[in-house]
Design a protein around this motif. Structure first.
Motif, PDB file in Angstrom:
ATOM      1  N   GLY A 271       0.832  -1.195   0.000  1.00 15.81           N
ATOM      2  CA  GLY A 271       0.000   0.000   0.000  1.00 15.81           C
ATOM      3  C   GLY A 271       0.866   1.243   0.000  1.00 15.81           C
ATOM      4  N   TRP A 272       0.298   2.387  -0.347  1.00 14.08           N
ATOM      5  CA  TRP A 272       1.071   3.630  -0.394  1.00 14.08           C
ATOM      6  C   TRP A 272       0.142   4.821  -0.215  1.00 14.08           C
ATOM      7  N   SER A 273       0.711   5.907   0.290  1.00 17.15           N
ATOM      8  CA  SER A 273      -0.087   7.126   0.484  1.00 17.15           C
ATOM      9  C   SER A 273      -0.345   7.831  -0.836  1.00 17.15           C
ATOM     10  N   TYR A 274       0.679   7.805  -1.734  1.00 20.94           N
ATOM     11  CA  TYR A 274       0.478   8.433  -3.037  1.00 20.94           C
ATOM     12  C   TYR A 274       1.516   7.904  -4.018  1.00 20.94           C
ATOM     13  N   ASP A 275       1.074   7.656  -5.242  1.00 22.62           N
ATOM     14  CA  ASP A 275       1.957   7.247  -6.334  1.00 22.62           C
ATOM     15  C   ASP A 275       1.692   8.195  -7.495  1.00 22.62           C
ATOM     16  N   GLU A 276       2.747   8.699  -8.122  1.00 22.10           N
ATOM     17  CA  GLU A 276       2.580   9.725  -9.152  1.00 22.10           C
ATOM     18  C   GLU A 276       1.801   9.230 -10.364  1.00 22.10           C
ATOM     19  N   ASN A 277       1.781   7.925 -10.569  1.00 19.41           N
ATOM     20  CA  ASN A 277       1.022   7.364 -11.685  1.00 19.41           C
ATOM     21  C   ASN A 277      -0.333   6.803 -11.266  1.00 19.41           C
TER      22      ASN A 277
ATOM     23  N   GLY B 130      -1.857   7.355  -8.065  1.00 19.36           N
ATOM     24  CA  GLY B 130      -2.577   8.088  -7.032  1.00 19.36           C
ATOM     25  C   GLY B 130      -2.492   7.373  -5.700  1.00 19.36           C
ATOM     26  N   PRO B 131      -3.431   7.648  -4.774  1.00 17.77           N
ATOM     27  CA  PRO B 131      -3.394   6.990  -3.471  1.00 17.77           C
ATOM     28  C   PRO B 131      -3.863   5.539  -3.553  1.00 17.77           C
ATOM     29  N   SER B 132      -3.370   4.717  -2.635  1.00 22.32           N
ATOM     30  CA  SER B 132      -3.772   3.319  -2.596  1.00 22.32           C
ATOM     31  C   SER B 132      -5.235   3.172  -2.191  1.00 22.32           C
TER      32      SER B 132
ATOM     33  N   VAL C  70      -9.818   0.477  -3.817  1.00 21.05           N
ATOM     34  CA  VAL C  70      -8.419   0.263  -3.464  1.00 21.05           C
ATOM     35  C   VAL C  70      -7.616  -0.156  -4.689  1.00 21.05           C
ATOM     36  N   ILE C  71      -6.424   0.373  -4.816  1.00 17.77           N
ATOM     37  CA  ILE C  71      -5.420  -0.197  -5.708  1.00 17.77           C
ATOM     38  C   ILE C  71      -4.183  -0.478  -4.869  1.00 17.77           C
TER      39      ILE C  71
END
Length: 441
Positions: free
Chosen positions: A400-406, A408-410, A417-418
């Protein structure tokens, strides 16, 4: 050693006036159960929730799972953890089948915690979507680790084991619906026709890399970082000698439930006397330094050879650094003439194109993959969340992650959810449950 597992098939779990089991229904007095759990002074808040297959429910952050069991003779279900250290693997144990106790964080997650989705797309990724889950949703006073990514989660994990034993008491004096029997004769006293079959040993590598105590898997309550490979009877593992640790991305874990029901052990038992002579289990470990890794592989190979093994199965809990232990062990066994198959997941990246294992060797030429930890999974919103969905993106859960530039948030605003497969609780089923298949492109 002869072990009998008396099974009681659970059709439903409900809250009611008296904690009991009757006609397939497990009833729990919620208030009494919560009081029992809160006997541990480190549990500061607790609730109980029930999640059933098909419910549009997500559960996260999950820290541990155990099958409810009890010993009619009064010995502890998890020796060295819920009671005195006594030998496991013989006698009778009663088990409530079709359900599990899950230890869930009320607010805080950690690196090794995971998610279970009880319905739709997410249900296919983990065995626990097929079970009725009795969820201990708890908070603790373990302030020193609250905001650490790595947490021992000791209070919640041990509460899971104790509550599994508490529920097992409902069938302590009852007659099981069916009895599974597991028995192996001493290796040097087996019949001639059995000794003519190929002899096979199972090598297990539980997670034990954390040099600070409390994070690792335990055997009879002993932290496995302070452990060297040892020959064990398979009945011991099926009978609660080992419990899971907190350290390892969730999809790569063996929960205690997995260990109690280890399907690779069960399959080897099924073939014992038919196609193989099942010798037993070499319980190994996972190490930090290269010297430690080599030493363990030497122990394992020597034991397998001395036991007369023609073949071995090696299975690791985890990936990354543990791959070095895994491959060294495979090579060492092959070097002494033991034909070896490995079972593990792999980390091939989100695109599936990276090297699957950190360490490889040409002698590791028979490998079973249980899936890619980096596979992206998308899950629709749930009607209900048990625990704290935000923990997936906030607390450093692997996957999981708070934010990914491609991406977005998890955890998205609508509750969908992603995430990576890393965060699916015991999602790769490395114990041998896996229903995944390989496709060639």
């Amino acid at each position: 050693m002869k072990l009998e597992i008396g099974n009681f098939n659970v059709k439903d779990v409900v809250f009611g006036n008296k904690t009991s089991f009757k006609d397939g229904i497990l009833t729990i007095n919620k208030d009494e159960a919560i009081r029992f759990i809160k006997k541990d002074e480190h549990i500061t808040a607790v609730d109980l929730e029930i999640a059933k297959p098909g419910d549009n429910t997500k559960i996260v952050p999950i820290k541990e799972a155990a099958e409810p069991r009890i010993r009619p003779d009064g010995r502890s279900t998890f020796p060295g953890v819920t009671g005195e250290v006594e030998m496991a693997g013989s006698g009778r144990v009663h088990a409530l089948k079709g359900c599990s106790v899950l230890g869930v964080g009320m607010h805080y997650g950690s690196f090794g915690d995971g998610l279970v989705d009880m319905s739709k797309e997410g249900a296919k990724y983990t065995l626990f979507s097929e079970l009725i889950n009795i969820c201990i949703v708890a908070d603790t006073d373990e302030e020193e680790e609250r905001f650490e990514q790595q947490k021992r989660n000791t209070a919640i994990r041990i509460a899971t084991h104790k509550f599994a034993e508490y529920l097992g008491n409902t069938v302590k004096e009852m007659e099981p619906e069916e009895i599974e029997t597991y028995e192996l004769a001493p290796i040097v006293k087996r019949k001639e026709d059995l000794n003519k079959l190929p002899s096979v040993v199972l090598v297990m590598q539980p997670q034990s890399q954390m040099e600070i105590m409390g994070y690792n898997a335990r055997v009879y309550g002993w932290d496995m970082n302070k452990y060297i490979p040892t020959f064990m009877h398979p009945n011991e593992i099926l009978d609660g000698s080992n419990i899971s640790g907190s350290f390892m991305p969730s999809s790569s874990k063996w929960s205690t439930y997995d260990l109690q029901n280890f399907p690779t052990i069960r399959e080897l038992y099924k073939e014992h006397g038919k196609s193989i002579n099942f010798l037993g289990v070499i319980m190994s470990n996972l190490n930090v330094s290269l010297e430690q890794k080599k030493r363990s592989s030497i122990f394992v190979a020597q034991m397998a050879k001395s036991l007369g093994a023609d073949g071995a199965i090696v299975t690791e809990e985890g990936y990354g650094n543990p791959d070095a232990d895994y491959i060294l062990c495979l090579r060492a066994l092959e070097d002494v003439g033991v034909k070896t198959v490995g079972i593990s997941n792999e980390a091939t990246g989100r695109d599936g194109a990276s090297q699957p294992l950190v360490s490889l060797d040409e002698k590791a030429d028979a490998l079973v993959s249980t899936g890619n930890v980096s596979q992206l999974i998308e899950l629709p919103p749930a009607d209900k969340v048990i625990g704290d969905l935000k923990a997936l993106s906030r607390d450093g859960l692997s996957g999981g992650w708070s934010y990914d530039e491609n991406l977005g948030p998890s955890v998205r605003e609508d509750g969908s959810v992603i995430m990576e497969n890393n965060a699916m609780f015991c999602g790769d089923r490395i114990a041998g449950w896996s229903i995944k298949t390989m496709k060639e492109f």
